[in-house]
Design an enzyme around this catalytic site. Structure first.
Site, PDB file in Angstrom:
ATOM      1  N   GLY A   9       0.863  -1.489   0.034  1.00  0.00           N
ATOM      2  CA  GLY A   9       0.069   0.147   0.011  1.00  0.00           C
ATOM      3  C   GLY A   9       0.952   1.397  -0.147  1.00  0.00           C
ATOM      4  O   GLY A   9       0.558   2.354   0.518  1.00  0.00           O
ATOM      5  N   ALA A  28       1.392   3.431  -1.953  1.00  0.00           N
ATOM      6  CA  ALA A  28       1.132   4.695  -2.622  1.00  0.00           C
ATOM      7  C   ALA A  28       0.154   5.431  -1.859  1.00  0.00           C
ATOM      8  O   ALA A  28      -0.591   6.340  -2.330  1.00  0.00           O
ATOM      9  CB  ALA A  28       0.696   4.559  -4.126  1.00  0.00           C
ATOM     10  N   GLN A  35      -2.053   6.805   1.682  1.00  0.00           N
ATOM     11  CA  GLN A  35      -1.666   7.740   2.647  1.00  0.00           C
ATOM     12  C   GLN A  35      -0.873   7.626   3.770  1.00  0.00           C
ATOM     13  O   GLN A  35      -0.014   8.478   4.028  1.00  0.00           O
ATOM     14  CB  GLN A  35      -2.931   8.725   2.848  1.00  0.00           C
ATOM     15  CG  GLN A  35      -4.195   7.973   3.523  1.00  0.00           C
ATOM     16  CD  GLN A  35      -4.881   8.668   4.446  1.00  0.00           C
ATOM     17  OE1 GLN A  35      -4.770   9.990   4.662  1.00  0.00           O
ATOM     18  NE2 GLN A  35      -6.004   8.039   5.075  1.00  0.00           N
ATOM     19  N   ARG A  64     -11.438   2.355   5.919  1.00  0.00           N
ATOM     20  CA  ARG A  64     -12.855   2.438   6.338  1.00  0.00           C
ATOM     21  C   ARG A  64     -13.423   3.674   5.786  1.00  0.00           C
ATOM     22  O   ARG A  64     -12.737   4.723   6.201  1.00  0.00           O
ATOM     23  CB  ARG A  64     -13.013   2.091   7.528  1.00  0.00           C
ATOM     24  CG  ARG A  64     -14.559   2.216   8.244  1.00  0.00           C
ATOM     25  CD  ARG A  64     -14.286   1.654   9.523  1.00  0.00           C
ATOM     26  NE  ARG A  64     -13.707   2.307  10.457  1.00  0.00           N
ATOM     27  CZ  ARG A  64     -13.955   2.932  11.790  1.00  0.00           C
ATOM     28  NH1 ARG A  64     -15.423   2.785  12.093  1.00  0.00           N
ATOM     29  NH2 ARG A  64     -13.416   3.618  12.533  1.00  0.00           N
ATOM     30  N   ARG A  68     -15.898  -2.187  10.660  1.00  0.00           N
ATOM     31  CA  ARG A  68     -14.811  -2.880  10.478  1.00  0.00           C
ATOM     32  C   ARG A  68     -15.275  -4.198   9.840  1.00  0.00           C
ATOM     33  O   ARG A  68     -14.666  -4.846   9.090  1.00  0.00           O
ATOM     34  CB  ARG A  68     -13.931  -2.995  11.579  1.00  0.00           C
ATOM     35  CG  ARG A  68     -12.571  -2.223  11.506  1.00  0.00           C
ATOM     36  CD  ARG A  68     -11.677  -2.454  12.487  1.00  0.00           C
ATOM     37  NE  ARG A  68     -10.776  -1.123  12.516  1.00  0.00           N
ATOM     38  CZ  ARG A  68     -11.259  -0.297  13.074  1.00  0.00           C
ATOM     39  NH1 ARG A  68     -12.439  -0.063  13.698  1.00  0.00           N
ATOM     40  NH2 ARG A  68     -10.370   0.749  13.370  1.00  0.00           N
ATOM     41  N   ASN A 107     -11.093  -7.247   2.375  1.00  0.00           N
ATOM     42  CA  ASN A 107      -9.642  -7.210   2.755  1.00  0.00           C
ATOM     43  C   ASN A 107      -9.173  -8.790   2.772  1.00  0.00           C
ATOM     44  O   ASN A 107      -8.089  -8.682   2.659  1.00  0.00           O
ATOM     45  CB  ASN A 107      -9.277  -6.340   3.964  1.00  0.00           C
ATOM     46  CG  ASN A 107      -9.334  -4.898   3.659  1.00  0.00           C
ATOM     47  OD1 ASN A 107      -9.013  -4.567   2.761  1.00  0.00           O
ATOM     48  ND2 ASN A 107      -9.979  -4.207   4.499  1.00  0.00           N
ATOM     49  N   GLY A 153      -3.110  -2.681   7.912  1.00  0.00           N
ATOM     50  CA  GLY A 153      -4.424  -2.667   7.653  1.00  0.00           C
ATOM     51  C   GLY A 153      -5.461  -3.324   8.029  1.00  0.00           C
ATOM     52  O   GLY A 153      -5.365  -4.444   8.510  1.00  0.00           O
ATOM     53  N   ASN A 154      -6.811  -2.751   8.062  1.00  0.00           N
ATOM     54  CA  ASN A 154      -7.761  -2.979   9.025  1.00  0.00           C
ATOM     55  C   ASN A 154      -8.732  -4.089   8.109  1.00  0.00           C
ATOM     56  O   ASN A 154      -8.746  -3.989   6.868  1.00  0.00           O
ATOM     57  CB  ASN A 154      -8.462  -1.952   9.275  1.00  0.00           C
ATOM     58  CG  ASN A 154      -8.254  -1.166  10.434  1.00  0.00           C
ATOM     59  OD1 ASN A 154      -7.548  -1.937  11.370  1.00  0.00           O
ATOM     60  ND2 ASN A 154      -8.173   0.176  10.370  1.00  0.00           N
ATOM     61  N   ASP A 187      -3.276   3.127  18.969  1.00  0.00           N
ATOM     62  CA  ASP A 187      -4.496   3.083  20.174  1.00  0.00           C
ATOM     63  C   ASP A 187      -3.731   3.556  21.718  1.00  0.00           C
ATOM     64  O   ASP A 187      -3.933   4.181  22.416  1.00  0.00           O
ATOM     65  CB  ASP A 187      -4.971   1.793  20.293  1.00  0.00           C
ATOM     66  CG  ASP A 187      -5.811   1.321  19.036  1.00  0.00           C
ATOM     67  OD1 ASP A 187      -6.602   2.121  18.692  1.00  0.00           O
ATOM     68  OD2 ASP A 187      -5.325   0.359  18.446  1.00  0.00           O
ATOM     69  N   HIS A 216      -8.245  -4.098  17.535  1.00  0.00           N
ATOM     70  CA  HIS A 216      -7.971  -2.673  17.116  1.00  0.00           C
ATOM     71  C   HIS A 216      -9.449  -2.380  16.576  1.00  0.00           C
ATOM     72  O   HIS A 216      -9.489  -2.257  15.374  1.00  0.00           O
ATOM     73  CB  HIS A 216      -7.087  -2.568  16.155  1.00  0.00           C
ATOM     74  CG  HIS A 216      -6.783  -1.349  15.612  1.00  0.00           C
ATOM     75  ND1 HIS A 216      -6.559   0.094  16.191  1.00  0.00           N
ATOM     76  CD2 HIS A 216      -7.190  -0.615  14.139  1.00  0.00           C
ATOM     77  CE1 HIS A 216      -6.718   1.014  15.525  1.00  0.00           C
ATOM     78  NE2 HIS A 216      -7.071   0.689  14.224  1.00  0.00           N
TER      79      HIS A 216
END
Ligand SMILES: NC(=O)C1=CN([C@@H]2O[C@H](COP(=O)(O)OP(=O)(O)OC[C@H]3O[C@@H](n4cnc5c(N)ncnc54)[C@H](O)[C@@H]3O)[C@@H](O)[C@H]2O)C=CC1
Ligand SMILES: O=C([O-])CC(=O)C(=O)O
Length: 328
Positions: free
Chosen positions: A12, A14, A16, A93, A99, A106, A131-132, A160, A188
């Site tokens: 990932g 590229a 944010q 998300r 989630r 995912n 990644g979630n 967290d 998480h």
């Protein structure tokens, strides 16, 4: 640069978080100021061009510790020889999405990545899933990497943990450096349990300095729902703070926790504290000699027990769902 570069794969790249993370890795903050790194970026084909742009900027940073950047759209190649694997790429998300909705979207990403890690990563590989839904994505990746020791798979709850430190420092009017033994337990997600049961500041118990109503009605929900609050405010999920926490998680894993303190990470449960074996759950952990270990022997009061159980029940549910989907 006397030693060989450490291979760091970032998926990932590229996205944010990738944009905030890569420059900090290149500057030496992931592993230390004397450790050269080689970046291996994994993206989906449509985002490879954007990753190339980021790689150009990395080059333009002229980082003394950056020994090179390679870009891949194939997990097998991206994880070849990797020492540190940061699994960031996933679908974030968006407003109003829970989630649980993300599990199926995912899950498919983390199976091939686990297989690729199993097939080609270096013997000392350490994996952090950002990644979630991070805990369950880590469970999926791990279940497809049977040759990699279980303790190399972790998921990120350091953000967290850092959020909890920040809220407590503000409440108590002390710097975060004064706070010890804060812990995040469970998933998480909004069910996580940020615990101060054993926490201290300046040698005093935090639980004696704040009232239970503030903990239950303010502190816990603020920390547990901070991700949603950031999305509400920014219109995008946390990125720079997540990248910062990923740096902290790996730096601590490699360099250790200070004496008399611990941190939080989601690691493969060995059954400690009644968390079913094999689940990837957050615990208070120490790090030593490149290993995270669950802090043992803590007394768990009734309030903590109920909160831990609730979050662990959600992890069990997520595990059962991905099992039914054939993802583990
Ligand atoms: N554990 C934690 O504390 C936190 C986790 N997150 C999670 O981190 C993930 C990434 O967040 P952002 O960078 O903001 O998202 P983003 O959407 O900006 O970037 C994700 C990137 O992953 C890439 N990607 C998608 N599938 C891929 C695959 N199969 N292989 C390689 N790359 C792939 C996309 O092309 C995109 O560039 C999200 O799942 C987000 O929910 C975010 C904040 C905190
Ligand atoms: O809530 C999200 O999707 C992003 C996240 O994990 C966080 O900020 O903790």
């Amino acid at each position: 640069m006397s030693q060989a570069p450490v291979n760091v794969t970032v998926t990932g790249a590229a996205g944010q978080i990738g944009y905030a993370l890569l420059f900090r890795i290149a500057s030496g903050q992931l592993l230390g100021q004397d450790v050269p790194v080689k970046l291996r970026l994994l993206e989906i084909p449509q985002a490879v061009k954007a990753a190339e742009g980021t790689a150009m900027e990395l080059e333009d940073g002229a980082f003394p510790l950056l020994a090179g950047t390679d870009i891949f759209d194939d997990p097998k190649q991206a994880f070849e020889g990797t020492n540190i694997a940061l699994l960031v790429g996933a679908r974030p998300r968006s407003k109003g999405m829970e989630r649980g909705d993300l599990l199926e979207a995912n899950g498919g990403i983390f199976k091939p990545q686990g297989e690729a890690i199993n097939a080609g990563a270096a013997d000392d590989v350490k994996v952090l899933v950002v990644g979630n839904p991070a805990n369950t994505n880590a469970l999926i990746a791990r279940s497809h990497a049977p040759d990699v020791p279980a303790d190399r798979f972790t998921a990120m709850t350091r953000l967290d943990h850092n959020r909890a430190l920040a809220q407590l420092a503000k409440k108590l009017g002390v710097p975060v450096t004064e706070l010890k033994k804060v812990a995040i337990w469970g998933n998480h997600s909004a069910t996580q349990y940020p615990s101060v049961q054993h926490a201290e500041f300046g040698g005093k118990k935090i639980a004696d300095a704040v009232d239970q109503a503030w903990l239950e009605n303010d502190f816990i929900p603020t920390v547990a729902k901070r991700g949603a609050a950031i999305i509400e405010a920014r219109g995008l999920s946390s990125a720079a703070s997540a990248a910062s926490a990923a740096i902290d998680h790996v730096y601590t894993w490699v360099n250790g926790t200070p004496a008399g303190d611990w941190t939080s990470a989601a690691v493969v449960s060995d059954g400690s504290y009644g968390v079913p074996e094999g689940l990837i759950s957050s615990f208070p952990v120490t790090a030593k000699d490149g290993k995270y270990e669950i802090v043992q022997g803590l007394e768990i009061d009734d309030f903590s027990r109920a909160r831990i159980d609730a979050s662990v029940a959600e992890l069990v549910e997520e595990r059962d769902t991905v099992q039914k989907l054939g993802l583990i």
